[in-house]
Write a protein that holds these residues in place. Structure first.
Motif, mmCIF file in Angstrom:
data_model
loop_
_atom_site.group_PDB
_atom_site.id
_atom_site.type_symbol
_atom_site.label_atom_id
_atom_site.label_comp_id
_atom_site.label_asym_id
_atom_site.label_seq_id
_atom_site.Cartn_x
_atom_site.Cartn_y
_atom_site.Cartn_z
ATOM 1 N N ALA A 1 -33.697 43.927 31.691
ATOM 2 C CA ALA A 1 -33.598 44.819 32.237
ATOM 3 C C ALA A 1 -33.831 45.076 33.792
ATOM 4 O O ALA A 1 -33.277 45.482 34.588
ATOM 5 N N ILE A 2 -34.901 44.035 34.012
ATOM 6 C CA ILE A 2 -35.160 43.718 35.644
ATOM 7 C C ILE A 2 -35.190 42.208 35.556
ATOM 8 O O ILE A 2 -35.853 41.295 34.640
ATOM 9 N N ALA A 3 -34.730 41.847 36.830
ATOM 10 C CA ALA A 3 -34.657 40.348 37.017
ATOM 11 C C ALA A 3 -34.876 40.003 38.578
ATOM 12 O O ALA A 3 -34.121 40.638 39.266
ATOM 13 N N LEU A 4 -36.228 39.449 39.003
ATOM 14 C CA LEU A 4 -36.142 38.959 40.417
ATOM 15 C C LEU A 4 -36.239 37.385 40.438
ATOM 16 O O LEU A 4 -36.978 36.772 39.650
ATOM 17 N N ASP A 5 -35.450 36.978 41.274
ATOM 18 C CA ASP A 5 -35.568 35.482 41.731
ATOM 19 C C ASP A 5 -36.286 35.273 43.029
ATOM 20 O O ASP A 5 -35.132 35.162 44.088
ATOM 21 N N HIS A 6 -37.384 35.012 43.153
ATOM 22 C CA HIS A 6 -37.809 34.467 44.482
ATOM 23 C C HIS A 6 -37.544 35.556 45.535
ATOM 24 O O HIS A 6 -37.184 35.450 46.641
ATOM 25 N N VAL A 7 -37.668 36.964 45.007
ATOM 26 C CA VAL A 7 -37.592 37.870 45.962
ATOM 27 C C VAL A 7 -38.763 37.953 46.709
ATOM 28 O O VAL A 7 -40.008 37.885 46.520
ATOM 29 N N GLY B 1 -32.380 40.307 43.336
ATOM 30 C CA GLY B 1 -32.982 41.026 41.963
ATOM 31 C C GLY B 1 -32.177 41.900 41.537
ATOM 32 O O GLY B 1 -31.041 42.295 42.308
ATOM 33 N N THR B 2 -31.944 42.062 40.202
ATOM 34 C CA THR B 2 -31.139 43.115 39.651
ATOM 35 C C THR B 2 -32.049 44.258 38.789
ATOM 36 O O THR B 2 -33.175 43.915 38.200
ATOM 37 N N LEU B 3 -31.440 45.235 38.741
ATOM 38 C CA LEU B 3 -32.052 46.621 37.680
ATOM 39 C C LEU B 3 -30.933 46.993 37.003
ATOM 40 O O LEU B 3 -29.815 47.416 37.479
ATOM 41 N N LEU B 4 -30.951 46.693 35.627
ATOM 42 C CA LEU B 4 -30.128 47.314 34.867
ATOM 43 C C LEU B 4 -28.662 46.825 35.170
ATOM 44 O O LEU B 4 -27.664 47.431 35.236
ATOM 45 N N GLY B 5 -28.822 45.311 35.764
ATOM 46 C CA GLY B 5 -27.521 44.608 35.975
ATOM 47 C C GLY B 5 -27.011 44.735 37.503
ATOM 48 O O GLY B 5 -26.091 44.264 37.786
#
Length: 297
Positions: A5-11, A60-64
């Motif tokens: 649902a949520i993905a953060l990559d080195h934000v 980063g993504t929130l719900l894609g």
């Protein structure tokens, strides 16, 4: 299919001498906590996820959807409560319901009023007349009432007594009974996190220094409380961090049984969020880096 649902990559986000650098995942069908002391970066991370603050780097993504370009169609699928946010003080509960219904096509006003009544929150009273605890309950109920796919909750139980906290946590558990939903939550109440969540990320000084499941925290983690002599001579092969507190050396491990067997008679406190945060926050940055390296390997 992406199950996050949520993905953060080195934000990253920089404020003066403070730098946030966060990598984390919140899978669907899970409740994930972000824990840490005040000023560690939790609220900034939440605001980036919601598109309220632009990151300086990373993705980063929130719900894609990209968190830097969240369309209204995605925002309507998210419910959020930020600790410092509030509704206009002159609005009544009924005013807020009408406002929310205008933005969220799926806002369920009937459900909202039922929940407000259940928690003893009048719809004819202005927000400025609500106590801290009343406002906390109100914001969470409003956030849930359009049946969002993801809930982002910053200190949702702040100011609540033990009974109200229990009722609100039950409400969040009921929300998760619908498949495909997710919750990201922060709280200073460790018992709330341990009873509600599936996993947690520990953030300190802007960096994620540990990711673990609640089950493994309960089963395998512990804090050893040692004398200087015991700390100097112990086997440190399963030690995550250590710090001197209250005249003793507090040592965090994720292999409790190993030390129960090999250091009989040593004082051992079973793992919990409070103990973990305390040792990790007081530990040196070199120990944090060691833990991050172990997590990557």
């Amino acid at each position: 299919m992406n199950d996050d649902a949520i993905a953060l990559d080195h934000v990253c986000k920089r404020y003066g001498d403070f730098t946030l650098d966060v990598t984390m995942r919140v899978p669907k069908d899970a409740i994930t906590a972000l824990v840490g002391v005040n000023g560690s970066g939790k609220t900034t991370a939440f605001r980036i996820i919601l598109g309220l603050v632009a990151p300086d780097g990373g993705s980063g993504t929130l719900l894609g959807a990209d968190v830097t370009r969240l369309p209204n169609a995605v925002k309507r699928r998210v419910g959020a409560v930020l600790a410092e946010a509030s509704f206009d003080a002159v609005f009544t509960g009924e005013d807020v319901i009408k406002q929310q219904a205008a933005f969220y096509p799926d806002f369920d006003a009937t459900l909202c009023r039922v929940l407000l009544e259940r928690f003893g929150l009048p719809t004819n009273k202005t927000m400025g007349d609500f106590s801290t605890g009343m406002a906390a309950k109100f914001r969470t109920i409003i956030a849930m009432s359009h049946r969002p796919e993801a809930l982002i909750l910053d200190e949702p139980t702040a100011g609540l007594d033990v009974v109200a906290r229990g009722e609100l946590l039950d409400l969040l558990r009921a929300y998760m009974e619908t498949p495909g939903r997710a919750i990201l939550v922060s709280s200073h109440n460790a018992k709330d996190i341990e009873s509600l969540c599936d996993d947690f990320y520990l953030i300190d000084r802007g960096h994620i220094c540990l990711h673990e499941t609640i089950d493994r925290l309960r089963d395998d983690y512990a804090t050893l409380i040692l004398t200087d002599e015991q700390a100097a001579t112990m086997d440190r092969s399963h030690i995550l961090a250590s710090a001197r507190m209250h005249g003793a050396v507090h040592v965090l491990t994720d292999e409790r049984r190993y030390y129960e067997e090999n250091m009989p008679g040593v004082q051992i406190a079973r793992g919990d969020i409070d103990g973990l945060i305390t040792v990790m926050t007081m530990a040196g940055e070199s120990e944090h880096e060691t833990i991050r390296e172990r997590s990557r390997s």
